[in-house]
Each structure stands twice: as structure tokens, then as C-alpha cells.
Design a protein around this motif. Structure first.
Motif, PDB file in Angstrom:
ATOM      1  N   TRP A 291      84.014  34.248  35.308  1.00 24.48           N
ATOM      2  CA  TRP A 291      84.854  35.291  35.884  1.00 24.48           C
ATOM      3  C   TRP A 291      84.360  36.676  35.491  1.00 24.48           C
ATOM      4  CZ3 TRP A 291      86.978  37.846  31.708  1.00 24.48           C
ATOM      5  CH2 TRP A 291      87.060  37.128  30.504  1.00 24.48           C
ATOM      6  N   ALA A 292      83.856  36.804  34.264  1.00 21.83           N
ATOM      7  CA  ALA A 292      83.324  38.092  33.810  1.00 21.83           C
ATOM      8  C   ALA A 292      82.000  38.384  34.511  1.00 21.83           C
ATOM      9  CB  ALA A 292      83.137  38.083  32.303  1.00 21.83           C
ATOM     10  N   LYS A 293      81.176  37.367  34.653  1.00 21.25           N
ATOM     11  CA  LYS A 293      79.892  37.536  35.320  1.00 21.25           C
ATOM     12  C   LYS A 293      80.085  37.913  36.777  1.00 21.25           C
ATOM     13  CE  LYS A 293      75.474  35.164  36.069  1.00 21.25           C
ATOM     14  NZ  LYS A 293      74.724  33.903  35.844  1.00 21.25           N
ATOM     15  N   ALA A 294      81.058  37.304  37.436  1.00 13.84           N
ATOM     16  CA  ALA A 294      81.327  37.591  38.844  1.00 13.84           C
ATOM     17  C   ALA A 294      81.760  39.045  39.031  1.00 13.84           C
ATOM     18  CB  ALA A 294      82.409  36.652  39.369  1.00 13.84           C
ATOM     19  N   ARG A 295      82.558  39.541  38.084  1.00 16.26           N
ATOM     20  CA  ARG A 295      83.003  40.931  38.172  1.00 16.26           C
ATOM     21  C   ARG A 295      81.817  41.876  38.017  1.00 16.26           C
ATOM     22  NH1 ARG A 295      84.216  45.448  35.772  1.00 16.26           N
ATOM     23  NH2 ARG A 295      86.150  46.569  36.215  1.00 16.26           N
ATOM     24  N   LEU A 296      80.928  41.572  37.085  1.00 16.27           N
ATOM     25  CA  LEU A 296      79.746  42.398  36.865  1.00 16.27           C
ATOM     26  C   LEU A 296      78.867  42.466  38.107  1.00 16.27           C
ATOM     27  CD1 LEU A 296      78.447  41.506  33.285  1.00 16.27           C
ATOM     28  CD2 LEU A 296      78.963  43.798  34.131  1.00 16.27           C
ATOM     29  N   GLU A 297      78.708  41.331  38.759  1.00 18.76           N
ATOM     30  CA  GLU A 297      77.846  41.267  39.933  1.00 18.76           C
ATOM     31  C   GLU A 297      78.377  42.107  41.089  1.00 18.76           C
ATOM     32  OE1 GLU A 297      77.587  37.069  40.553  1.00 18.76           O
ATOM     33  OE2 GLU A 297      75.938  36.804  39.121  1.00 18.76           O
ATOM     34  N   LYS A 298      79.660  42.414  41.060  1.00 17.90           N
ATOM     35  CA  LYS A 298      80.264  43.220  42.123  1.00 17.90           C
ATOM     36  C   LYS A 298      80.340  44.705  41.762  1.00 17.90           C
ATOM     37  CE  LYS A 298      83.211  39.413  43.716  1.00 17.90           C
ATOM     38  NZ  LYS A 298      84.624  38.928  43.867  1.00 17.90           N
ATOM     39  N   SER A 299      79.908  45.045  40.557  1.00 19.31           N
ATOM     40  CA  SER A 299      80.009  46.435  40.109  1.00 19.31           C
ATOM     41  C   SER A 299      79.125  47.351  40.946  1.00 19.31           C
ATOM     42  CB  SER A 299      79.598  46.552  38.638  1.00 19.31           C
ATOM     43  OG  SER A 299      79.552  47.922  38.250  1.00 19.31           O
ATOM     44  N   PRO A 300      79.667  48.488  41.389  1.00 18.43           N
ATOM     45  CA  PRO A 300      78.861  49.445  42.154  1.00 18.43           C
ATOM     46  C   PRO A 300      78.081  50.399  41.250  1.00 18.43           C
ATOM     47  CG  PRO A 300      81.115  50.227  42.028  1.00 18.43           C
ATOM     48  CD  PRO A 300      81.091  48.875  41.338  1.00 18.43           C
ATOM     49  N   ARG A 301      78.297  50.290  39.943  1.00 18.23           N
ATOM     50  CA  ARG A 301      77.680  51.236  39.016  1.00 18.23           C
ATOM     51  C   ARG A 301      76.264  50.798  38.613  1.00 18.23           C
ATOM     52  NH1 ARG A 301      82.857  51.089  38.824  1.00 18.23           N
ATOM     53  NH2 ARG A 301      82.886  49.033  37.864  1.00 18.23           N
ATOM     54  N   HIS A 302      75.521  51.761  38.085  1.00 19.07           N
ATOM     55  CA  HIS A 302      74.161  51.469  37.637  1.00 19.07           C
ATOM     56  C   HIS A 302      74.216  50.781  36.279  1.00 19.07           C
ATOM     57  CE1 HIS A 302      69.808  51.889  37.254  1.00 19.07           C
ATOM     58  NE2 HIS A 302      70.022  52.224  35.997  1.00 19.07           N
ATOM     59  N   LEU A 303      73.685  49.556  36.223  1.00 23.00           N
ATOM     60  CA  LEU A 303      73.661  48.763  35.000  1.00 23.00           C
ATOM     61  C   LEU A 303      72.211  48.414  34.700  1.00 23.00           C
ATOM     62  CD1 LEU A 303      76.498  46.240  36.007  1.00 23.00           C
ATOM     63  CD2 LEU A 303      76.774  48.441  34.857  1.00 23.00           C
ATOM     64  N   GLU A 304      71.816  48.509  33.437  1.00 20.80           N
ATOM     65  CA  GLU A 304      70.433  48.206  33.115  1.00 20.80           C
ATOM     66  C   GLU A 304      70.281  47.730  31.676  1.00 20.80           C
ATOM     67  OE1 GLU A 304      68.418  51.930  33.779  1.00 20.80           O
ATOM     68  OE2 GLU A 304      68.689  52.572  31.705  1.00 20.80           O
ATOM     69  N   TRP A 305      69.131  47.123  31.403  1.00 23.04           N
ATOM     70  CA  TRP A 305      68.758  46.705  30.060  1.00 23.04           C
ATOM     71  C   TRP A 305      67.665  47.629  29.542  1.00 23.04           C
ATOM     72  CZ3 TRP A 305      71.167  42.895  27.338  1.00 23.04           C
ATOM     73  CH2 TRP A 305      71.967  41.987  28.054  1.00 23.04           C
ATOM     74  N   VAL A 306      67.768  48.027  28.278  1.00 19.04           N
ATOM     75  CA  VAL A 306      66.730  48.837  27.649  1.00 19.04           C
ATOM     76  C   VAL A 306      66.464  48.280  26.252  1.00 19.04           C
ATOM     77  CG1 VAL A 306      67.338  50.934  28.896  1.00 19.04           C
ATOM     78  CG2 VAL A 306      68.357  50.502  26.656  1.00 19.04           C
ATOM     79  N   LYS A 307      65.258  48.453  25.780  1.00 19.96           N
ATOM     80  CA  LYS A 307      64.919  48.063  24.417  1.00 19.96           C
ATOM     81  C   LYS A 307      64.839  49.323  23.563  1.00 19.96           C
ATOM     82  CE  LYS A 307      62.723  43.581  25.073  1.00 19.96           C
ATOM     83  NZ  LYS A 307      63.131  43.391  26.472  1.00 19.96           N
ATOM     84  N   VAL A 308      65.736  49.419  22.601  1.00 19.87           N
ATOM     85  CA  VAL A 308      65.799  50.581  21.713  1.00 19.87           C
ATOM     86  C   VAL A 308      65.009  50.261  20.451  1.00 19.87           C
ATOM     87  CG1 VAL A 308      67.316  52.069  20.366  1.00 19.87           C
ATOM     88  CG2 VAL A 308      68.032  51.275  22.632  1.00 19.87           C
ATOM     89  N   LYS A 309      63.997  51.066  20.169  1.00 17.49           N
ATOM     90  CA  LYS A 309      63.124  50.806  19.028  1.00 17.49           C
ATOM     91  C   LYS A 309      63.456  51.707  17.845  1.00 17.49           C
ATOM     92  CE  LYS A 309      59.226  49.277  21.890  1.00 17.49           C
ATOM     93  NZ  LYS A 309      57.784  49.477  22.209  1.00 17.49           N
ATOM     94  N   HIS A 310      63.338  51.141  16.662  1.00 26.22           N
ATOM     95  CA  HIS A 310      63.443  51.927  15.434  1.00 26.22           C
ATOM     96  C   HIS A 310      62.645  51.206  14.356  1.00 26.22           C
ATOM     97  CE1 HIS A 310      66.456  49.260  13.378  1.00 26.22           C
ATOM     98  NE2 HIS A 310      66.815  48.979  14.617  1.00 26.22           N
ATOM     99  N   GLY A 311      61.727  51.930  13.757  1.00 31.24           N
ATOM    100  CA  GLY A 311      60.846  51.307  12.779  1.00 31.24           C
ATOM    101  C   GLY A 311      60.038  50.186  13.400  1.00 31.24           C
ATOM    102  N   ASP A 312      60.025  49.017  12.751  1.00 29.96           N
ATOM    103  CA  ASP A 312      59.301  47.863  13.267  1.00 29.96           C
ATOM    104  C   ASP A 312      60.187  46.962  14.119  1.00 29.96           C
ATOM    105  OD1 ASP A 312      57.002  48.646  11.885  1.00 29.96           O
ATOM    106  OD2 ASP A 312      57.626  47.592  10.065  1.00 29.96           O
ATOM    107  N   ARG A 313      61.377  47.406  14.396  1.00 26.60           N
ATOM    108  CA  ARG A 313      62.344  46.569  15.099  1.00 26.60           C
ATOM    109  C   ARG A 313      62.744  47.177  16.452  1.00 26.60           C
ATOM    110  NH1 ARG A 313      66.109  42.672  14.922  1.00 26.60           N
ATOM    111  NH2 ARG A 313      68.246  43.165  15.525  1.00 26.60           N
ATOM    112  N   GLU A 314      63.110  46.328  17.394  1.00 28.92           N
ATOM    113  CA  GLU A 314      63.660  46.789  18.655  1.00 28.92           C
ATOM    114  C   GLU A 314      64.884  45.947  18.999  1.00 28.92           C
ATOM    115  OE1 GLU A 314      60.753  46.491  21.725  1.00 28.92           O
ATOM    116  OE2 GLU A 314      60.881  44.309  21.876  1.00 28.92           O
ATOM    117  N   VAL A 315      65.823  46.574  19.683  1.00 28.38           N
ATOM    118  CA  VAL A 315      67.083  45.915  20.005  1.00 28.38           C
ATOM    119  C   VAL A 315      67.308  45.969  21.511  1.00 28.38           C
ATOM    120  CG1 VAL A 315      69.555  45.814  19.547  1.00 28.38           C
ATOM    121  CG2 VAL A 315      68.007  46.707  17.810  1.00 28.38           C
ATOM    122  N   ASN A 316      67.588  44.828  22.111  1.00 31.17           N
ATOM    123  CA  ASN A 316      67.875  44.783  23.536  1.00 31.17           C
ATOM    124  C   ASN A 316      69.301  45.277  23.756  1.00 31.17           C
ATOM    125  OD1 ASN A 316      66.821  44.234  26.068  1.00 31.17           O
ATOM    126  ND2 ASN A 316      67.739  42.209  26.176  1.00 31.17           N
TER     127      ASN A 316
END
Length: 265
Positions: free
Chosen positions: A23-48
Motif C-alpha cells: 500500500w505504501a509502495k502503490a502510493r509512492l508510484e502515484k506521486s507527482p513529485r520528483h523522487l530520487e536516490w543519491v549517494k552521500v559521501k563522507h570520508g571513506d563511506r557513502e550512504v544511499n
């Protein structure tokens, strides 16, 4: 050994149940807003990180969303989208991501115990990941430079704890999460803390008096609100199709209060 195996299986099933939020996934798929994934880096680590952008004319305040003990699920991403719907940039870091395991989704697919993995995360790493998310989102051209943090369950406790380690956030919103018990930690908090709690959550609610006392003693702002009849996790449970009236009401009132507070940042 048999009892231990049963506990492990139960934990895995619980994680799968919470993660399988069609039900949560279905709502997301209908969202008209811009949604994206980014990898944020700090030091030797990165976070999705998952980011949701509002459709607004002016620069917006940002919210760092800290996931539950079940990891970065579709529901948590849905919270980010709903914050964007309300006019805020929302970034939700997958604190389980380390570049090797792929994060929450991969751990669930592999049948790993997500809750155990989260409980094993080093506190300093969590703080560093959240600091990186704050810096990243604050630097976005669409952000007005103001950032707050909010979290649920395990993430609620982490949002309260993060307030002791960051001078950059303007407010912390812990949902059914306990606060630090060390006076020195509380003394470092430089922003208001607004708590959201379910009436039927004695385990977490037992910590509210201590947080109230410590925050008052330190001269800090702490405003907890308890929603009668709602259980632990009511913000998620209250949105599910099979919810009860108390959780649904708690979620509706919690969202209303959260948005009213965000307007004042």
C-alpha cells in the motif's frame, strides 16, 4: 538452540512483514513529485539516500527522516514524499547501506535480520551519516538552509540522540523514541525537541518523565504529546489499510501537529 532459532525466524518474519508494504509502495508510484536516490559521501563511506522534492516556488526547509528499526522501507520513503507534499524537502538515509550489502532491501532479500543489523551499527557512524545527510540537503539549491530531523521507533531515539550531537538542526521530532539519560548529553542540545507518543506504549512512555526532568533541568525545550489509544508505531500502523481507529486518529493528529510545528521553523 531451538529457542534461539525461533527468535531469529520471528525477527526475520517481522522484518519481512513490515517491509512488504504494498500500500505504501502503490502510493509512492502515484506521486507527482520528483523522487530520487543519491549517494552521500563522507570520508571513506557513502550512504544511499532517498530524496523527495516539494512543488513550491520558494526555497524550502529540509527534513532528515530517520527510519525505524526495520530499515528504509517503502513506508519511510512514503513519509518523505508526504513531507514533500506538505512543502518540505525530505531526505531519508538508509543507515544500513555500506556499499557492500546494498542496504535494507538487499538485506531483506537475503533473509538477514535487519533489526539485529541496525542494533549493531556503531553510534559514531550513525552520527557521521546523519551529519553528512544534513550537510548535503542544506547545500541543495532548493533548500533555504534550515534543516530539522525526525525519526520513528529506533529512529525516534536516534533523532533525540542526534540533537545532542548537532548544532546545525533547528528542531528534533522523535516519534515514540526514548531520550538520552546523561545530563552531559542533554546539555549539548541546542534546538527544541517535540515528542510524539502512543498512549498504549508503556515501554517507551516510561522514559518520558526522565526526559522531561532532564530537559527542564538543562533549560531545554521538550514538548511531548501522547495520543490516547495509539500503539507503538502508530504513524505507520495508522496508515495501513487494516489499521484500528486509535492508530488512525493518532497518525492524523500526529501529522497535523508535525506540519504545524514545521511551519514555525
Amino acid at each position: 538452540m531451538k529457542k534461539t532459532m525461533l527468535l531469529v525466524v520471528a525477527a526475520m518474519l517481522a522484518a519481512l512483514t513490515v517491509t512488504a508494504q504494498d500500500w505504501a509502495k502503490a502510493r509512492l508510484e502515484k506521486s507527482p513529485r520528483h523522487l530520487e536516490w543519491v549517494k552521500v559521501k563522507h570520508g571513506d563511506r557513502e550512504v544511499n539516500c532517498f530524496i523527495a522534492y516539494p512543488e513550491v516556488k520558494d526555497k524550502a526547509t529540509a527534513v532528515v527522516v530517520i527510519h525505524e528499526i526495520f530499515g528504509l522501507t517503502d513506508w519511510v520513503r512514503g513519509v518523505a514524499d508526504q513531507l514533500a507534499e506538505a512543502g518540505y524537502i525530505a531526505i531519508a538515509p538508509d543507515l544500513l547501506f555500506d556499499g557492500a550489502n546494498g542496504g535494507t532491501a538487499e538485506l531483506v532479500k537475503a533473509g538477514k535480520d535487519v533489526r539485529q543489523a541496525i542494533q549493531s551499527l556503531p553510534p559514531d557512524q550513525i552520527t557521521a551519516d546523519l551529519n553528512a545527510a544534513v550537510d548535503y540537503v542544506a547545500g541543495l539549491p532548493a533548500c533555504n538552509g534550515k534543516v530539522v530531523v525526525g525519526g520513528f521507533c529506533w529512529g525516534g531515539s536516534q533523532s533525540f540522540r542526534f540533537a545532542t550531537n548537532s548544532k546545525k538542526i533547528k528542531a528534533a521530532f522523535p516519534f515514540y523514541g526514548s531520550g538520552p539519560e546523561n545530563e552531559a548529553d542533554i546539555a549539548r542540545i541546542s534546538c527544541p525537541v517535540y515528542g510524539f507518543y502512543g498512549g498504549n506504549d508503556a515501554r517507551v512512555n516510561a522514559t518520558i518523565p526522565t526526559s522531561t526532568e532532564l530537559m527542564k533541568k538543562a533549560g531545554k525545550t521538550y514538548e511531548p504529546v501522547t495520543y490516547d489509544g495509539a500503539g507503538h508505531g502508530f504513524m505507520r500502523a495508522g496508515e495501513a489499510p487494516d489499521t484500528n481507529d486509535a492508530n488512525k486518529k493518532g497518525r492524523e493528529e500526529g501529522w497535523k501537529r508535525w506540519k504545524e510545528l514545521l511551519k514555525k521553523i
